[in-house]
Design an enzyme around this catalytic site. Structure first.
Site, short mmCIF file in Angstrom:
data_model
loop_
_atom_site.label_atom_id
_atom_site.label_comp_id
_atom_site.label_asym_id
_atom_site.label_seq_id
_atom_site.Cartn_x
_atom_site.Cartn_y
_atom_site.Cartn_z
N ASN A 75 11.27 -48.31 -104.72
CA ASN A 75 11.36 -49.45 -105.65
C ASN A 75 12.66 -50.20 -105.40
O ASN A 75 13.73 -49.59 -105.27
CB ASN A 75 11.27 -48.97 -107.10
CG ASN A 75 12.35 -47.98 -107.48
OD1 ASN A 75 12.69 -47.09 -106.70
ND2 ASN A 75 12.88 -48.10 -108.68
N GLU A 95 20.40 -39.62 -108.45
CA GLU A 95 19.83 -40.33 -109.59
C GLU A 95 18.34 -40.09 -109.57
O GLU A 95 17.64 -40.49 -108.63
CB GLU A 95 20.15 -41.82 -109.53
CG GLU A 95 19.73 -42.56 -110.78
CD GLU A 95 18.84 -43.75 -110.49
OE1 GLU A 95 17.72 -43.79 -111.05
OE2 GLU A 95 19.25 -44.62 -109.72
N CYS A 115 13.69 -47.07 -112.73
CA CYS A 115 14.17 -45.81 -113.28
C CYS A 115 14.64 -45.95 -114.71
O CYS A 115 14.51 -45.02 -115.51
CB CYS A 115 15.28 -45.25 -112.40
SG CYS A 115 16.64 -46.40 -112.13
N GLU A 169 27.75 -42.50 -109.89
CA GLU A 169 28.36 -43.44 -108.95
C GLU A 169 28.62 -44.74 -109.68
O GLU A 169 28.22 -44.93 -110.82
CB GLU A 169 27.45 -43.64 -107.73
CG GLU A 169 27.29 -42.37 -106.89
CD GLU A 169 26.58 -42.60 -105.58
OE1 GLU A 169 26.90 -43.59 -104.89
OE2 GLU A 169 25.71 -41.79 -105.24
#
Length: 495
Positions: A158, A256, A290, A465
C-alpha cells in the site's frame, strides 16, 4: 482500464549499480487490479540473488565513500534525490494508481511526500548534534553516530513508493547502504529508484533492489548474517515470523505492523467534522492503510444519528476505475487480498447489522471492487471488531461512558493509532492519554509532522521511527572515553 504508456516489459533487480536477472532465471507475474490481467513479469529473487545484493552493499559500505562522507555531502545528494522524485510526480502517480488500484487523485501527492522525506532527513543529518561529557581534569566522554552497515528494507504494497522513501531516506542519510525488497503485489513504482539514484549521483552499490516473494527473497534478506538491521512494514503475522528468524543473529528490528484503530466520538463532538474525518479515514486509500479508523465508537446519545449519516455518506462514495479523477475508492490491490476482505464482509453479515455496501458495485463486473461497507451494532466479541480487515470496511459500536469508551478502544490486540472527537478538551486529553496506541489524534484526522515518532504498541509493532529516532536506528550511538590525566587502576596481581 487506461494503462500508462511505456510500461516496462520486465522488472529486473538492481545490484551493484547494474540491472540484472535472477541467477536461477526465476520470475513471477504482476497483475493490475482493475481487471486482474498480467501486465509484466518481474525477476524473482532467491537466496543467491539476495546474497549478491548484500555483498554489493557490504562492499559499498566498507570500501566506498558513502559511510565516511561528510553529512553535508550526503545531504546534497539527498536533496537531489528529492528533486528527482518530485520531477516524476505525474509518472509516479499513474504507475502507482495502475499497479495498486489507488485512485489517481490520491496517488498524486505521493511524490511530494516522498521527496519531502529525503529533504527532511538531509536537513536532519546536517543539524544532528553529537554529545560530549567532561569530568574536569579526569576524563572526556563523547558520543559518535556510526552507520550500522547494510540495512534490509522490506516494504508493503500500500502506497509502496512513499513508504519505501520513508525507509530509504533515513537509512541513506545515516550512511548505511541498503537492500530493498519491494512487495511482490506492487513492484512497479520501485523500478523508478534506479534512475532517480543514478541521476542524483548516489554511488553504485549503496542502493540495491531485489524483487521477489516474501517467503523467498524476503526470508533470505532476514536470514542473511551480513544484514545487521531490518526495517519491515506489513502485517503482524509476518512480523512475528521475521522477529523469530532475526533472533538467530540478534538483528536490530524496526517493525510497523497491523492496526485496528478506534475513532471515539463523544456526544458533544462536532459531528460534521468527526463524520468527515471518520469517512475519509477508513475509505481513503481504498481502506488499505495501517492507521485507518476501522472501529468507530460513538456515544449512545448520538449513535443512531451518526450511524444513519455515516451509512448515507458511504453509499455516495464513488467507486470506480483507479485512473478516473472522480473515483474515491478504486480497486483492491490483488485478487488474493480481495477474497480475504470479502470473507470478512460475509463474517460481518453474521455478526452485526449491514448498513451500507457489502457487495461488488453492479457497474463494475470485473476487477477487485467493493462498495464501501458499514456494519452497525458491532459487539466487542465480533471478529470484525478485533481483526484487521485492511479494506473499505468499518464497524460502528455504541458506548455510554468515558470509561467504557476507553475499555472498548483498548480491547483489541493492536495499538497503532487512535482518534478522539470531543469539545471537552480536558476529557479529550484524558482519553487520548489512556488509549493504548503509538499515536492518537485529538479532533483531527491523520496529519503527521515528520519530526514526531511513528510506530505502534502491542501487536502493532516494535520500535519507533521518525525524526532523530530513525537516525538512532540506522546510526546507533558509539561512545569514546578519553582519560585527561593520570589513570589510577587497581593493580591486581602486582607484587
Amino acid at each position: 482500464m487506461s494503462a500508462p504508456q511505456n510500461l516496462p516489459k520486465r522488472l529486473p533487480h538492481l545490484i551493484g549499480g547494474e540491472l540484472t536477472e535472477s541467477v536461477s532465471g526465476a520470475e513471477f507475474e504482476v497483475l493490475e487490479p482493475a481487471t486482474n490481467t498480467v501486465y509484466t513479469t518481474a525477476a524473482a529473487g532467491q537466496a543467491e540473488d539476495v546474497d549478491k545484493a548484500v555483498r554489493a552493499a557490504r562492499t559499498a559500505f566498507t570500501e566506498g565513500p558513502w559511510p565516511g562522507m561528510a553529512a553535508r555531502e550526503r545531504a546534497r545528494i539527498l536533496y537531489r534525490i528529492g528533486e528527482a522524485v518530485e520531477a516524476r510526480e505525474e509518472r509516479l502517480a499513474e504507475l502507482e494508481s495502475f499497479d495498486s488500484g489507488l485512485p489517481i487523485t490520491q496517488a498524486r501527492g505521493q511524490a511530494r511526500r516522498a521527496a519531502e522525506n529525503f529533504r527532511f532527513f538531509g536537513d536532519l543529518i546536517v543539524g544532528l548534534h553529537e554529545e560530549a561529557y567532561s569530568v574536569p581534569g579526569a576524563q572526556l566522554n563523547y558520543v559518535l553516530r556510526k552507520p550500522a552497515g547494510v540495512a534490509g528494507l522490506i516494504t508493503p504494497w500500500n502506497t509502496p513508493f512513499m513508504l519505501e522513501s520513508w525507509k530509504l531516506a533515513p537509512a541513506l542519510a545515516s550512511g548505511c547502504t541498503v537492500v530493498l525488497k519491494p512487495a511482490e503485489f506492487t513492484p512497479l513504482s520501485a523500478s523508478l529508484w534506479a534512475e532517480i539514484f543514478a541521476e542524483a549521483g548516489l554511488p553504485d552499490g549503496v542502493f540495491n533492489l531485489v524483487n521477489g516473494i516474501g517467503e523467498e527473497a524476503g526470508q533470505a534478506l532476514v536470514d542473511h548474517p551480513d544484514v545487521p538491521l531490518l526495517s519491515f512494514t506489513g502485517e503482524t503475522t509476518t512480523g512475528k515470523t521475521i522477529m523469530r528468524r532475526a533472533a538467530e543473529h540478534l538483528k536490530g528490528l524496526s517493525m510497523e505492523l497491523g492496526g485496528k484503530s478506534p475513532v471515539v466520538v463523544f456526544a458533544d463532538a462536532d459531528l460534521d467534522a468527526a463524520l468527515d474525518s471518520a469517512v475519509f479515514g477508513v475509505f481513503s486509500l481504498n481502506g488499505e492503510r495501517c492507521t485507518a479508523g476501522s472501529r468507530v465508537l460513538v456515544q449512545r446519545e448520538r449513535y443512531a444519528e451518526f450511524a444513519e449519516r455515516f451509512a448515507e455518506r458511504a453509499g455516495r462514495v464513488v467507486v470506480g476505475p483507479p485512473h478516473d479523477p472522480a473515483t474515491e475508492v478504486g480497486a483492491l490491490v490483488h485478487p488474493e487480498h480481495y477474497e480475504r476482505v470479502l470473507n470478512y464482509v460475509e463474517i460481518g453479515k453474521r455478526e452485526a447489522t449491514l448498513l451500507a455496501g457489502g457487495a461488488r458495485p453492479e457497474q463494475l463486473p470485473a476487477g477487485n471492487y467493493l462498495a464501501p461497507t458499514v456494519f452497525g451494532d458491532v459487539g466487542p466479541d465480533a471478529r470484525i471488531f478485533n481483526e484487521e480487515i485492511f479494506g473499505p470496511v468499518v464497524g460502528l459500536t455504541p458506548f455510554d461512558t468515558e470509561e467504557e469508551a476507553i475499555r472498548l478502544a483498548n480491547d483489541v490486540s493492536y495499538g497503532l493509532a487512535g482518534y478522539v472527537w470531543t469539545s471537552d478538551l480536558r476529557r479529550g486529553h484524558r482519553v487520548a492519554g489512556a488509549i493504548e496506541a503509538g499515536m492518537v489524534w485529538l479532533n483531527s484526522h491523520n496529519i503527521r509532522d515528520l519530526r514526531t515518532p511513528f510506530g505502534g504498541v502491542k501487536s502493532s509493532g516494535v520500535g519507533h521511527e521518525g525524526g532523530w529516532r530513525s537516525i538512532d536506528f540506522y546510526a546507533p550511538e558509539h561512545v569514546v572515553h578519553v582519560s585527561l590525566g593520570e589513570v589510577h587502576t587497581p593493580r591486581f596481581g602486582a607484587r
